[in-house]
Design a protein around this motif. Structure first.
Motif, short mmCIF file in Angstrom:
data_model
loop_
_atom_site.label_atom_id
_atom_site.label_comp_id
_atom_site.label_asym_id
_atom_site.label_seq_id
_atom_site.Cartn_x
_atom_site.Cartn_y
_atom_site.Cartn_z
N ASP A 197 -29.86 12.32 2.14
CA ASP A 197 -29.86 12.63 3.56
C ASP A 197 -31.24 13.05 4.09
O ASP A 197 -31.35 13.63 5.17
N TYR A 198 -32.27 12.78 3.32
CA TYR A 198 -33.63 13.10 3.75
C TYR A 198 -34.54 12.07 3.14
O TYR A 198 -34.50 11.85 1.92
N PHE A 199 -35.36 11.41 3.98
CA PHE A 199 -36.15 10.26 3.54
C PHE A 199 -37.60 10.43 4.02
O PHE A 199 -37.95 10.05 5.13
N PRO A 200 -38.47 10.96 3.16
CA PRO A 200 -39.88 11.12 3.52
C PRO A 200 -40.72 9.96 3.00
O PRO A 200 -40.35 9.26 2.07
N TRP A 201 -41.87 9.79 3.62
CA TRP A 201 -42.89 8.86 3.15
C TRP A 201 -44.14 9.67 2.83
O TRP A 201 -44.53 10.56 3.59
N TYR A 202 -44.75 9.32 1.69
CA TYR A 202 -45.97 9.98 1.25
C TYR A 202 -47.09 8.97 1.12
O TYR A 202 -46.87 7.81 0.78
N GLN A 203 -48.33 9.44 1.38
CA GLN A 203 -49.54 8.64 1.23
C GLN A 203 -50.37 9.27 0.13
O GLN A 203 -50.57 10.49 0.12
N GLN A 204 -50.84 8.45 -0.78
CA GLN A 204 -51.64 8.99 -1.89
C GLN A 204 -52.93 8.21 -2.05
O GLN A 204 -52.92 6.99 -2.22
N PHE B 205 -45.61 5.85 -0.88
CA PHE B 205 -44.36 6.06 -1.60
C PHE B 205 -43.26 6.46 -0.62
O PHE B 205 -43.45 7.36 0.20
N CYS B 206 -42.12 5.80 -0.73
CA CYS B 206 -40.93 6.31 -0.07
C CYS B 206 -40.21 7.23 -1.05
O CYS B 206 -40.44 7.18 -2.26
N ALA B 207 -39.38 8.08 -0.51
CA ALA B 207 -38.62 9.00 -1.35
C ALA B 207 -37.31 9.32 -0.66
O ALA B 207 -37.12 9.04 0.53
N ALA B 208 -36.41 9.93 -1.43
CA ALA B 208 -35.12 10.33 -0.87
C ALA B 208 -34.64 11.57 -1.62
O ALA B 208 -34.99 11.77 -2.78
N LEU C 51 -36.85 15.24 -5.11
CA LEU C 51 -37.26 13.98 -4.50
C LEU C 51 -37.18 12.86 -5.53
O LEU C 51 -37.72 12.98 -6.63
N THR C 52 -36.51 11.77 -5.16
CA THR C 52 -36.50 10.55 -5.95
C THR C 52 -37.43 9.57 -5.27
O THR C 52 -37.20 9.20 -4.11
N PHE C 53 -38.49 9.16 -5.97
CA PHE C 53 -39.52 8.32 -5.38
C PHE C 53 -39.31 6.85 -5.70
O PHE C 53 -38.78 6.48 -6.75
N GLY C 54 -39.79 6.00 -4.76
CA GLY C 54 -39.94 4.59 -5.06
C GLY C 54 -41.15 4.37 -5.95
O GLY C 54 -41.88 5.32 -6.27
N SER C 55 -41.38 3.12 -6.31
CA SER C 55 -42.44 2.80 -7.27
C SER C 55 -43.81 2.66 -6.62
O SER C 55 -44.82 2.52 -7.32
#
Lengths: 113, 113
Positions: free
Chosen positions: A31-38, A89-92, A101-105
């Motif tokens: 129920d929470y979907f953040p995006w991160y920049q690295q 990275f997307c995450a949920a 947080l569960t991250f995408g690849s």
């Protein structure tokens, strides 16, 4: 059930283009979907986040589109600049006592000048 | 205000050794989470601590342990190091648990020889 699948793995656009990064999830409890920049040598920095009760959220040049029925969400970067070149990275996660947080690849974005 | 600080920035160990990584959260933040990021992949959740109590644990072996101190700083300990433990270890802090964004430090790069 806990996976978040992200695509594409890499993306090259010209300056001013609109790169789009897609993510899909299985667990409907997210129920929470953040995006991160690295950037290289740095930790992930929070860009923007969305909850499933809205279909779109904009912050500056970054927009998240969210499709609850398809269990998909995407990041759009308007008027992309060479300085946006980074890994995204997307995450949920699920609300509760542990905000795990569960991250995408990840998607490596290159914006050409 | 200072962000999340981690030490050391880089560390080289050999197989079988033990390592301790340290994290200081953003001032006022009471929750600390640890993540492992293998090269080319998204971060993977290891632990979350809040008010000195473990609130979540990811799928990592018992060689991994952590604790949080009264000043909310945290340590991650890894025993009997394996080559596969080579990764960037990230610490994230948030004001509490639940629907609050996590802010990451720049990590500790651990290399196992």
């Amino acid at each position: 059930q806990q996976q978040v699948k992200q695509s594409p793995q890499s993306l090259i656009v010209q300056k001013g283009g609109i790169p789009i990064i897609n993510c899909a999830y299985e667990n409907t409890a997210f129920d929470y979907f953040p995006w991160y920049q690295q950037f290289p040598g740095k930790g992930p920095a929070l860009l923007i986040a969305i909850r499933p009760d809205v279909s779109e959220k904009k912050e500056g040049r970054f927009t998240i589109s969210f499709n609850k029925s398809a269990k998909q969400f995407s990041l759009h970067i308007m008027d992309s600049q060479p300085g946006d070149s980074a890994t995204y990275f997307c995450a949920a996660s699920i609300s509760g006592s542990a905000r795990q947080l569960t991250f995408g690849s990840g998607t490596q974005l290159t914006v050409l000048p | 205000d200072a962000g999340v600080t981690q030490s050391p920035t880089h560390l080289i160990k050999t197989r079988g050794q033990h390592v301790t990584l340290r994290c200081s959260p953003i001032s006022g933040h009471k929750s600390v989470s640890w993540y492992q990021q293998v090269l080319g992949q998204g971060p993977q959740f290891i632990f979350q601590y809040y008010e000195k109590e473990e609130r979540g644990r990811g799928n990592f072996p018992d060689r991994f342990s952590a604790r949080q101190f009264p000043n909310y700083s945290s340590e991650l300990n890894v025993n009997a190091l394996l080559l596969g433990d080579s990764a960037l270890y990230l610490c994230a802090s948030s004001p509490g648990v639940g629907n609050q964004p996590q802010h990451f430090g720049d990590g500790t790069r651990l290399s196992i020889l």
